[in-house]
Scaffold this motif. Structure first.
Motif, PDB file in Angstrom:
ATOM      1  N   LEU A  72       0.832  -1.194   0.000  1.00 34.40           N
ATOM      2  CA  LEU A  72       0.000   0.000   0.000  1.00 34.40           C
ATOM      3  C   LEU A  72       0.871   1.250   0.000  1.00 34.40           C
ATOM      4  O   LEU A  72       1.770   1.389   0.838  1.00 34.40           O
ATOM      5  N   ALA A  73       0.604   2.149  -0.914  1.00 37.33           N
ATOM      6  CA  ALA A  73       1.409   3.367  -1.019  1.00 37.33           C
ATOM      7  C   ALA A  73       0.679   4.595  -0.494  1.00 37.33           C
ATOM      8  O   ALA A  73       1.296   5.647  -0.298  1.00 37.33           O
ATOM      9  N   ASP A  74      -0.627   4.492  -0.240  1.00 35.28           N
ATOM     10  CA  ASP A  74      -1.408   5.668   0.124  1.00 35.28           C
ATOM     11  C   ASP A  74      -1.973   5.609   1.539  1.00 35.28           C
ATOM     12  O   ASP A  74      -2.915   6.330   1.870  1.00 35.28           O
ATOM     13  N   ALA A  75      -1.405   4.750   2.399  1.00 36.57           N
ATOM     14  CA  ALA A  75      -1.858   4.688   3.788  1.00 36.57           C
ATOM     15  C   ALA A  75      -1.373   5.925   4.536  1.00 36.57           C
ATOM     16  O   ALA A  75      -0.317   6.485   4.199  1.00 36.57           O
ATOM     17  N   PRO A  76      -2.122   6.385   5.547  1.00 34.38           N
ATOM     18  CA  PRO A  76      -1.688   7.554   6.317  1.00 34.38           C
ATOM     19  C   PRO A  76      -0.298   7.322   6.911  1.00 34.38           C
ATOM     20  O   PRO A  76      -0.064   6.291   7.549  1.00 34.38           O
ATOM     21  N   PRO A  77       0.647   8.229   6.696  1.00 37.57           N
ATOM     22  CA  PRO A  77       2.021   8.006   7.173  1.00 37.57           C
ATOM     23  C   PRO A  77       2.088   7.908   8.688  1.00 37.57           C
ATOM     24  O   PRO A  77       1.500   8.723   9.411  1.00 37.57           O
ATOM     25  N   GLY A  78       2.780   6.874   9.152  1.00 36.82           N
ATOM     26  CA  GLY A  78       3.002   6.696  10.578  1.00 36.82           C
ATOM     27  C   GLY A  78       1.875   6.052  11.345  1.00 36.82           C
ATOM     28  O   GLY A  78       2.051   5.702  12.523  1.00 36.82           O
ATOM     29  N   ARG A  79       0.718   5.873  10.734  1.00 32.55           N
ATOM     30  CA  ARG A  79      -0.413   5.319  11.487  1.00 32.55           C
ATOM     31  C   ARG A  79      -0.315   3.807  11.629  1.00 32.55           C
ATOM     32  O   ARG A  79      -0.755   3.249  12.642  1.00 32.55           O
ATOM     33  N   TYR A  80       0.243   3.144  10.621  1.00 35.02           N
ATOM     34  CA  TYR A  80       0.307   1.686  10.630  1.00 35.02           C
ATOM     35  C   TYR A  80       1.756   1.223  10.507  1.00 35.02           C
ATOM     36  O   TYR A  80       2.550   1.847   9.790  1.00 35.02           O
ATOM     37  N   PRO A  81       2.109   0.108  11.174  1.00 34.04           N
ATOM     38  CA  PRO A  81       3.471  -0.400  11.050  1.00 34.04           C
ATOM     39  C   PRO A  81       3.737  -0.898   9.626  1.00 34.04           C
ATOM     40  O   PRO A  81       2.814  -1.348   8.937  1.00 34.04           O
ATOM     41  N   PRO A  82       4.982  -0.825   9.172  1.00 34.65           N
ATOM     42  CA  PRO A  82       5.292  -1.204   7.781  1.00 34.65           C
ATOM     43  C   PRO A  82       4.841  -2.603   7.397  1.00 34.65           C
ATOM     44  O   PRO A  82       4.371  -2.820   6.273  1.00 34.65           O
ATOM     45  N   TYR A  83       4.963  -3.570   8.311  1.00 38.44           N
ATOM     46  CA  TYR A  83       4.600  -4.944   7.952  1.00 38.44           C
ATOM     47  C   TYR A  83       3.126  -5.079   7.596  1.00 38.44           C
ATOM     48  O   TYR A  83       2.733  -5.989   6.860  1.00 38.44           O
ATOM     49  N   TYR A  84       2.303  -4.159   8.098  1.00 39.91           N
ATOM     50  CA  TYR A  84       0.856  -4.241   7.898  1.00 39.91           C
ATOM     51  C   TYR A  84       0.414  -3.676   6.556  1.00 39.91           C
ATOM     52  O   TYR A  84      -0.733  -3.860   6.153  1.00 39.91           O
ATOM     53  N   LEU A  85       1.308  -3.004   5.850  1.00 39.98           N
ATOM     54  CA  LEU A  85       0.939  -2.329   4.608  1.00 39.98           C
ATOM     55  C   LEU A  85       1.071  -3.224   3.386  1.00 39.98           C
ATOM     56  O   LEU A  85       1.060  -2.744   2.247  1.00 39.98           O
ATOM     57  N   GLN A  86       1.189  -4.513   3.596  1.00 39.05           N
ATOM     58  CA  GLN A  86       1.189  -5.466   2.495  1.00 39.05           C
ATOM     59  C   GLN A  86      -0.238  -5.669   1.978  1.00 39.05           C
ATOM     60  O   GLN A  86      -1.202  -5.595   2.740  1.00 39.05           O
ATOM     61  N   LYS A  87      -0.346  -5.920   0.688  1.00 39.82           N
ATOM     62  CA  LYS A  87      -1.638  -6.322   0.130  1.00 39.82           C
ATOM     63  C   LYS A  87      -1.720  -7.844   0.207  1.00 39.82           C
ATOM     64  O   LYS A  87      -1.573  -8.560  -0.781  1.00 39.82           O
ATOM     65  N   LEU A 174      -9.946  -7.171  19.145  1.00 40.38           N
ATOM     66  CA  LEU A 174      -8.870  -6.230  18.861  1.00 40.38           C
ATOM     67  C   LEU A 174      -8.443  -6.385  17.417  1.00 40.38           C
ATOM     68  O   LEU A 174      -8.201  -7.509  16.953  1.00 40.38           O
ATOM     69  N   ASP A 175      -8.352  -5.280  16.679  1.00 37.56           N
ATOM     70  CA  ASP A 175      -7.867  -5.349  15.303  1.00 37.56           C
ATOM     71  C   ASP A 175      -7.272  -3.998  14.925  1.00 37.56           C
ATOM     72  O   ASP A 175      -7.631  -2.959  15.504  1.00 37.56           O
ATOM     73  N   LEU A 176      -6.369  -4.034  13.952  1.00 43.22           N
ATOM     74  CA  LEU A 176      -5.696  -2.813  13.518  1.00 43.22           C
ATOM     75  C   LEU A 176      -6.445  -2.092  12.406  1.00 43.22           C
ATOM     76  O   LEU A 176      -6.160  -0.938  12.107  1.00 43.22           O
ATOM     77  N   SER A 177      -7.428  -2.752  11.804  1.00 45.62           N
ATOM     78  CA  SER A 177      -8.169  -2.134  10.708  1.00 45.62           C
ATOM     79  C   SER A 177      -9.503  -1.574  11.200  1.00 45.62           C
ATOM     80  O   SER A 177     -10.386  -2.333  11.605  1.00 45.62           O
ATOM     81  N   PRO A 178      -9.700  -0.251  11.123  1.00 45.65           N
ATOM     82  CA  PRO A 178     -10.999   0.299  11.518  1.00 45.65           C
ATOM     83  C   PRO A 178     -12.121  -0.147  10.595  1.00 45.65           C
ATOM     84  O   PRO A 178     -13.284  -0.211  11.014  1.00 45.65           O
ATOM     85  N   TYR A 179     -11.780  -0.496   9.370  1.00 47.05           N
ATOM     86  CA  TYR A 179     -12.784  -0.923   8.400  1.00 47.05           C
ATOM     87  C   TYR A 179     -13.315  -2.317   8.742  1.00 47.05           C
ATOM     88  O   TYR A 179     -14.517  -2.574   8.671  1.00 47.05           O
ATOM     89  N   TYR A 180     -12.423  -3.205   9.131  1.00 45.20           N
ATOM     90  CA  TYR A 180     -12.841  -4.544   9.515  1.00 45.20           C
ATOM     91  C   TYR A 180     -13.578  -4.502  10.852  1.00 45.20           C
ATOM     92  O   TYR A 180     -14.542  -5.240  11.063  1.00 45.20           O
ATOM     93  N   LEU A 181     -13.146  -3.628  11.749  1.00 45.14           N
ATOM     94  CA  LEU A 181     -13.856  -3.494  13.021  1.00 45.14           C
ATOM     95  C   LEU A 181     -15.276  -2.976  12.820  1.00 45.14           C
ATOM     96  O   LEU A 181     -16.184  -3.350  13.561  1.00 45.14           O
TER      97      LEU A 181
END
Length: 314
Positions: A72-87, A174-181
Protein backbone atom coordinates in the motif's frame (compact mmCIF):
# COMPACT_ATOMS: atom_id res chain seq x y z
CA UNK A 1 -30.36 -31.77 22.91
CA UNK A 2 -29.34 -32.44 19.31
CA UNK A 3 -31.83 -34.56 17.38
CA UNK A 4 -31.34 -36.63 14.23
CA UNK A 5 -33.26 -33.94 12.33
CA UNK A 6 -30.92 -31.22 13.63
CA UNK A 7 -27.92 -33.24 12.48
CA UNK A 8 -29.44 -33.84 9.04
CA UNK A 9 -30.31 -30.15 8.64
CA UNK A 10 -26.78 -29.11 9.59
CA UNK A 11 -25.14 -31.60 7.22
CA UNK A 12 -27.43 -30.54 4.36
CA UNK A 13 -26.67 -26.86 4.93
CA UNK A 14 -22.92 -27.54 5.10
CA UNK A 15 -23.00 -29.56 1.88
CA UNK A 16 -24.77 -26.71 0.09
CA UNK A 17 -22.31 -24.17 1.49
CA UNK A 18 -19.25 -26.13 0.41
CA UNK A 19 -20.72 -26.72 -3.03
CA UNK A 20 -21.41 -23.00 -3.47
CA UNK A 21 -17.91 -21.83 -2.54
CA UNK A 22 -16.04 -24.71 -4.12
CA UNK A 23 -17.85 -24.06 -7.39
CA UNK A 24 -16.65 -20.46 -7.33
CA UNK A 25 -13.16 -21.64 -6.51
CA UNK A 26 -13.14 -23.86 -9.59
CA UNK A 27 -14.49 -21.03 -11.73
CA UNK A 28 -11.76 -18.69 -10.49
CA UNK A 29 -9.13 -21.33 -11.23
CA UNK A 30 -10.39 -21.66 -14.82
CA UNK A 31 -10.18 -17.90 -15.37
CA UNK A 32 -6.72 -17.46 -13.86
CA UNK A 33 -3.30 -18.24 -15.25
CA UNK A 34 -1.51 -21.09 -13.42
CA UNK A 35 1.16 -20.21 -10.89
CA UNK A 36 4.28 -22.16 -11.88
CA UNK A 37 5.84 -24.07 -9.01
CA UNK A 38 9.59 -23.57 -8.45
CA UNK A 39 11.69 -26.53 -9.68
CA UNK A 40 12.29 -27.81 -6.16
CA UNK A 41 8.52 -28.14 -5.56
CA UNK A 42 7.60 -29.85 -8.82
CA UNK A 43 6.49 -33.43 -8.49
CA UNK A 44 5.63 -33.12 -4.80
CA UNK A 45 2.12 -34.15 -3.74
CA UNK A 46 -0.32 -31.25 -3.36
CA UNK A 47 -4.07 -31.52 -2.68
CA UNK A 48 -5.01 -28.59 -4.94
CA UNK A 49 -2.86 -25.62 -5.85
CA UNK A 50 -5.35 -23.82 -8.12
CA UNK A 51 -6.94 -21.50 -5.56
CA UNK A 52 -7.82 -17.89 -5.95
CA UNK A 53 -9.87 -15.17 -4.35
CA UNK A 54 -12.37 -12.71 -5.72
CA UNK A 55 -11.15 -9.34 -7.03
CA UNK A 56 -9.64 -11.57 -9.69
CA UNK A 57 -8.32 -9.21 -12.35
CA UNK A 58 -6.51 -6.97 -9.85
CA UNK A 59 -5.16 -10.00 -8.02
CA UNK A 60 -3.78 -11.42 -11.24
CA UNK A 61 -2.09 -8.14 -12.10
CA UNK A 62 -0.33 -8.00 -8.75
CA UNK A 63 0.64 -11.64 -8.83
CA UNK A 64 2.65 -11.14 -12.00
CA UNK A 65 3.60 -7.51 -11.38
CA UNK A 66 6.38 -5.87 -9.46
CA UNK A 67 6.88 -5.52 -5.71
CA UNK A 68 5.51 -1.99 -5.68
CA UNK A 69 2.09 -3.35 -6.66
CA UNK A 70 1.98 -5.53 -3.53
CA UNK A 71 2.43 -2.77 -0.95
CA UNK A 72 0.00 0.00 0.00
CA UNK A 73 1.41 3.37 -1.02
CA UNK A 74 -1.41 5.67 0.12
CA UNK A 75 -1.86 4.69 3.79
CA UNK A 76 -1.69 7.55 6.32
CA UNK A 77 2.02 8.01 7.17
CA UNK A 78 3.00 6.70 10.58
CA UNK A 79 -0.41 5.32 11.49
CA UNK A 80 0.31 1.69 10.63
CA UNK A 81 3.47 -0.40 11.05
CA UNK A 82 5.29 -1.20 7.78
CA UNK A 83 4.60 -4.94 7.95
CA UNK A 84 0.86 -4.24 7.90
CA UNK A 85 0.94 -2.33 4.61
CA UNK A 86 1.19 -5.47 2.49
CA UNK A 87 -1.64 -6.32 0.13
CA UNK A 88 -1.98 -9.77 1.67
CA UNK A 89 -3.44 -12.34 -0.73
CA UNK A 90 -2.84 -9.67 -3.40
CA UNK A 91 -6.20 -8.18 -2.41
CA UNK A 92 -6.99 -4.59 -3.34
CA UNK A 93 -6.43 -2.10 -0.47
CA UNK A 94 -4.89 -4.72 1.80
CA UNK A 95 -6.87 -4.56 5.03
CA UNK A 96 -7.51 -0.82 4.83
CA UNK A 97 -10.79 -0.09 3.09
CA UNK A 98 -14.50 -0.70 3.43
CA UNK A 99 -14.45 -2.60 0.14
CA UNK A 100 -11.75 -4.97 1.39
CA UNK A 101 -13.65 -5.61 4.62
CA UNK A 102 -16.88 -6.26 2.68
CA UNK A 103 -15.38 -8.91 0.39
CA UNK A 104 -12.83 -10.53 2.73
CA UNK A 105 -14.90 -13.33 4.25
CA UNK A 106 -16.30 -14.36 0.89
CA UNK A 107 -12.82 -14.36 -0.65
CA UNK A 108 -11.43 -16.57 2.07
CA UNK A 109 -14.28 -19.05 1.76
CA UNK A 110 -13.63 -19.28 -1.99
CA UNK A 111 -9.91 -19.71 -1.30
CA UNK A 112 -10.55 -22.70 0.97
CA UNK A 113 -13.50 -24.17 -0.92
CA UNK A 114 -16.02 -23.30 1.79
CA UNK A 115 -13.84 -24.62 4.63
CA UNK A 116 -12.63 -21.38 6.27
CA UNK A 117 -15.48 -20.96 8.77
CA UNK A 118 -15.35 -24.67 9.62
CA UNK A 119 -11.63 -24.41 10.42
CA UNK A 120 -12.19 -21.38 12.66
CA UNK A 121 -15.01 -23.13 14.50
CA UNK A 122 -12.62 -25.83 15.70
CA UNK A 123 -11.44 -23.29 18.28
CA UNK A 124 -14.82 -23.68 19.99
CA UNK A 125 -13.74 -27.14 21.19
CA UNK A 126 -10.95 -25.99 23.55
CA UNK A 127 -13.00 -22.89 24.40
CA UNK A 128 -15.78 -25.06 25.80
CA UNK A 129 -13.28 -26.90 27.97
CA UNK A 130 -11.69 -23.67 29.15
CA UNK A 131 -15.02 -22.16 30.18
CA UNK A 132 -16.29 -25.34 31.78
CA UNK A 133 -13.09 -26.24 33.63
CA UNK A 134 -11.16 -24.83 36.51
CA UNK A 135 -9.29 -22.35 34.31
CA UNK A 136 -11.98 -19.69 34.88
CA UNK A 137 -12.35 -18.93 38.61
CA UNK A 138 -15.53 -17.63 40.16
CA UNK A 139 -13.93 -14.30 41.06
CA UNK A 140 -12.61 -13.87 37.53
CA UNK A 141 -11.70 -10.29 36.59
CA UNK A 142 -13.47 -7.88 38.93
CA UNK A 143 -16.08 -10.48 39.73
CA UNK A 144 -18.12 -10.04 36.55
CA UNK A 145 -17.62 -13.38 34.85
CA UNK A 146 -15.19 -14.69 32.30
CA UNK A 147 -13.71 -12.36 29.68
CA UNK A 148 -12.41 -13.34 26.27
CA UNK A 149 -10.10 -11.38 23.97
CA UNK A 150 -9.90 -12.21 20.26
CA UNK A 151 -6.61 -10.82 18.92
CA UNK A 152 -6.82 -9.70 15.27
CA UNK A 153 -10.56 -10.32 15.23
CA UNK A 154 -11.03 -9.05 11.67
CA UNK A 155 -14.69 -8.89 10.69
CA UNK A 156 -15.76 -10.69 13.86
CA UNK A 157 -16.78 -13.98 12.27
CA UNK A 158 -15.27 -16.08 15.06
CA UNK A 159 -16.66 -13.87 17.81
CA UNK A 160 -20.09 -14.26 16.26
CA UNK A 161 -19.74 -18.02 16.69
CA UNK A 162 -18.60 -17.51 20.27
CA UNK A 163 -21.56 -15.31 21.17
CA UNK A 164 -24.01 -17.68 19.49
CA UNK A 165 -22.81 -20.35 21.93
CA UNK A 166 -22.08 -18.16 24.96
CA UNK A 167 -24.31 -15.06 24.70
CA UNK A 168 -23.48 -13.84 28.23
CA UNK A 169 -19.72 -14.09 27.81
CA UNK A 170 -17.86 -10.77 27.80
CA UNK A 171 -15.89 -10.58 24.55
CA UNK A 172 -13.43 -8.03 23.20
CA UNK A 173 -12.20 -7.90 19.62
CA UNK A 174 -8.87 -6.23 18.86
CA UNK A 175 -7.87 -5.35 15.30
CA UNK A 176 -5.70 -2.81 13.52
CA UNK A 177 -8.17 -2.13 10.71
CA UNK A 178 -11.00 0.30 11.52
CA UNK A 179 -12.78 -0.92 8.40
CA UNK A 180 -12.84 -4.54 9.51
CA UNK A 181 -13.86 -3.49 13.02
CA UNK A 182 -16.82 -1.64 11.54
CA UNK A 183 -18.03 -4.89 9.98
CA UNK A 184 -17.39 -6.75 13.25
CA UNK A 185 -19.54 -4.28 15.19
CA UNK A 186 -22.42 -4.86 12.77
CA UNK A 187 -21.95 -8.63 12.93
CA UNK A 188 -22.22 -8.64 16.74
CA UNK A 189 -24.88 -5.95 17.07
CA UNK A 190 -27.51 -8.51 18.21
CA UNK A 191 -25.47 -9.27 21.36
CA UNK A 192 -24.52 -7.24 24.40
CA UNK A 193 -21.21 -7.56 26.27
CA UNK A 194 -19.14 -7.15 23.12
CA UNK A 195 -16.64 -4.37 22.53
CA UNK A 196 -14.15 -3.65 19.76
CA UNK A 197 -10.84 -1.87 20.08
CA UNK A 198 -8.50 -0.63 17.38
CA UNK A 199 -4.92 -1.53 18.18
CA UNK A 200 -1.86 -3.65 17.51
CA UNK A 201 -1.24 -7.15 18.84
CA UNK A 202 2.28 -6.11 19.83
CA UNK A 203 1.07 -3.10 21.88
CA UNK A 204 -2.37 -3.85 23.33
CA UNK A 205 -4.29 -1.13 25.18
CA UNK A 206 -5.39 -3.48 27.96
CA UNK A 207 -4.52 -3.98 31.63
CA UNK A 208 -2.34 -6.78 32.91
CA UNK A 209 -4.23 -10.07 33.45
CA UNK A 210 -7.45 -8.53 32.14
CA UNK A 211 -8.66 -11.64 30.28
CA UNK A 212 -9.40 -15.25 31.18
CA UNK A 213 -9.24 -16.56 27.61
CA UNK A 214 -7.35 -15.20 24.61
CA UNK A 215 -7.98 -16.46 21.08
CA UNK A 216 -5.59 -15.72 18.23
CA UNK A 217 -6.79 -16.91 14.82
CA UNK A 218 -4.83 -16.66 11.55
CA UNK A 219 -2.60 -13.83 12.75
CA UNK A 220 0.90 -15.20 13.28
CA UNK A 221 1.59 -16.25 9.70
CA UNK A 222 1.12 -12.58 8.72
CA UNK A 223 3.61 -11.23 11.27
CA UNK A 224 7.38 -10.95 10.88
CA UNK A 225 9.33 -12.93 13.53
CA UNK A 226 10.20 -9.93 15.71
CA UNK A 227 6.57 -8.75 15.85
CA UNK A 228 5.45 -12.32 16.49
CA UNK A 229 7.60 -12.43 19.63
CA UNK A 230 6.29 -9.04 20.77
CA UNK A 231 2.69 -10.25 20.31
CA UNK A 232 3.44 -13.31 22.44
CA UNK A 233 4.75 -11.05 25.21
CA UNK A 234 1.61 -8.93 25.08
CA UNK A 235 -0.72 -11.94 25.15
CA UNK A 236 1.24 -13.26 28.11
CA UNK A 237 0.76 -9.90 29.85
CA UNK A 238 -3.00 -9.50 29.31
CA UNK A 239 -3.94 -13.16 29.99
CA UNK A 240 -4.22 -13.93 33.66
CA UNK A 241 -2.23 -16.79 35.21
CA UNK A 242 -4.19 -20.00 34.81
CA UNK A 243 -6.02 -18.63 31.77
CA UNK A 244 -6.23 -20.30 28.38
CA UNK A 245 -4.76 -19.27 25.05
CA UNK A 246 -6.38 -20.79 21.95
CA UNK A 247 -4.21 -20.45 18.85
CA UNK A 248 -5.42 -21.26 15.33
CA UNK A 249 -3.25 -20.88 12.27
CA UNK A 250 -1.93 -22.65 9.21
CA UNK A 251 -0.35 -26.07 9.32
CA UNK A 252 3.43 -25.96 9.50
CA UNK A 253 6.12 -27.92 7.73
CA UNK A 254 5.98 -31.55 8.80
CA UNK A 255 2.49 -31.47 10.33
CA UNK A 256 1.03 -33.18 7.25
CA UNK A 257 3.97 -34.15 5.00
CA UNK A 258 1.77 -34.50 1.91
CA UNK A 259 0.85 -30.83 2.28
CA UNK A 260 4.40 -29.50 2.67
CA UNK A 261 4.75 -28.63 -1.01
CA UNK A 262 1.45 -26.75 -1.01
CA UNK A 263 2.47 -24.83 2.11
CA UNK A 264 5.72 -23.76 0.48
CA UNK A 265 3.92 -22.65 -2.68
CA UNK A 266 1.22 -20.73 -0.80
CA UNK A 267 3.23 -17.56 0.00
CA UNK A 268 4.38 -17.37 -3.64
CA UNK A 269 0.89 -17.82 -5.08
CA UNK A 270 -0.96 -15.64 -2.54
CA UNK A 271 1.57 -13.04 -1.31
CA UNK A 272 2.17 -13.94 2.31
CA UNK A 273 5.63 -12.39 2.86
CA UNK A 274 6.09 -13.66 6.44
CA UNK A 275 4.59 -17.10 5.93
CA UNK A 276 7.85 -18.94 5.22
CA UNK A 277 9.29 -18.01 8.61
CA UNK A 278 6.05 -19.10 10.27
CA UNK A 279 6.22 -22.54 8.61
CA UNK A 280 9.49 -23.27 10.39
CA UNK A 281 8.73 -21.62 13.73
CA UNK A 282 8.70 -23.80 16.85
CA UNK A 283 5.40 -22.76 18.43
CA UNK A 284 6.05 -24.32 21.82
CA UNK A 285 9.39 -22.51 21.97
CA UNK A 286 7.78 -19.29 20.81
CA UNK A 287 5.19 -19.46 23.61
CA UNK A 288 7.77 -20.18 26.30
CA UNK A 289 8.41 -19.30 28.98
CA UNK A 290 4.99 -18.61 30.37
CA UNK A 291 2.75 -21.13 28.63
CA UNK A 292 2.24 -24.86 28.97
CA UNK A 293 1.08 -26.66 25.78
CA UNK A 294 -2.29 -28.37 25.83
CA UNK A 295 -4.29 -30.11 23.13
CA UNK A 296 -3.63 -29.99 19.38
CA UNK A 297 -6.43 -30.43 16.86
CA UNK A 298 -5.84 -30.77 13.10
CA UNK A 299 -8.32 -28.82 10.98
CA UNK A 300 -7.82 -29.26 7.21
CA UNK A 301 -5.07 -26.74 6.28
CA UNK A 302 -5.05 -25.40 9.85
CA UNK A 303 -4.40 -26.54 13.37
CA UNK A 304 -5.74 -25.56 16.78
CA UNK A 305 -3.31 -25.46 19.69
CA UNK A 306 -4.25 -24.54 23.25
CA UNK A 307 -1.90 -23.31 25.97
CA UNK A 308 -2.33 -22.68 29.70
CA UNK A 309 -0.87 -19.48 31.07
CA UNK A 310 1.54 -20.52 33.81
CA UNK A 311 0.99 -19.28 37.33
CA UNK A 312 -1.45 -19.72 40.17
CA UNK A 313 -5.17 -19.19 39.57
CA UNK A 314 -6.22 -16.18 41.61
Amino acid sequence: MTTAFDKLAFETAQAARIGWFFGQKLLAARLAKPVPAPPELRGRPMPDRRRLVADLSAVEQRRYGGREERVLADAPPGRYPPYYLQKFHFQTDGYLSDASAARYDHQVEVLFGGGAAAMRRQALVPLKRALAGNSVPRNSVVGRGARLLDVACGTGRFLREVKANYPRLHVTGLDLSPYYLSVARRELAPWSRARFVEGMAEAMPFADAEFDVVTCIYLFHELPPRIRRAAVAEIRRVLRPGGTLIFVDSLQTGDEPDYDGTLELFPIAFHEPYYESYLRADLDLLWSPGFTPGERIPAYFSKVVSYRRDGDIS
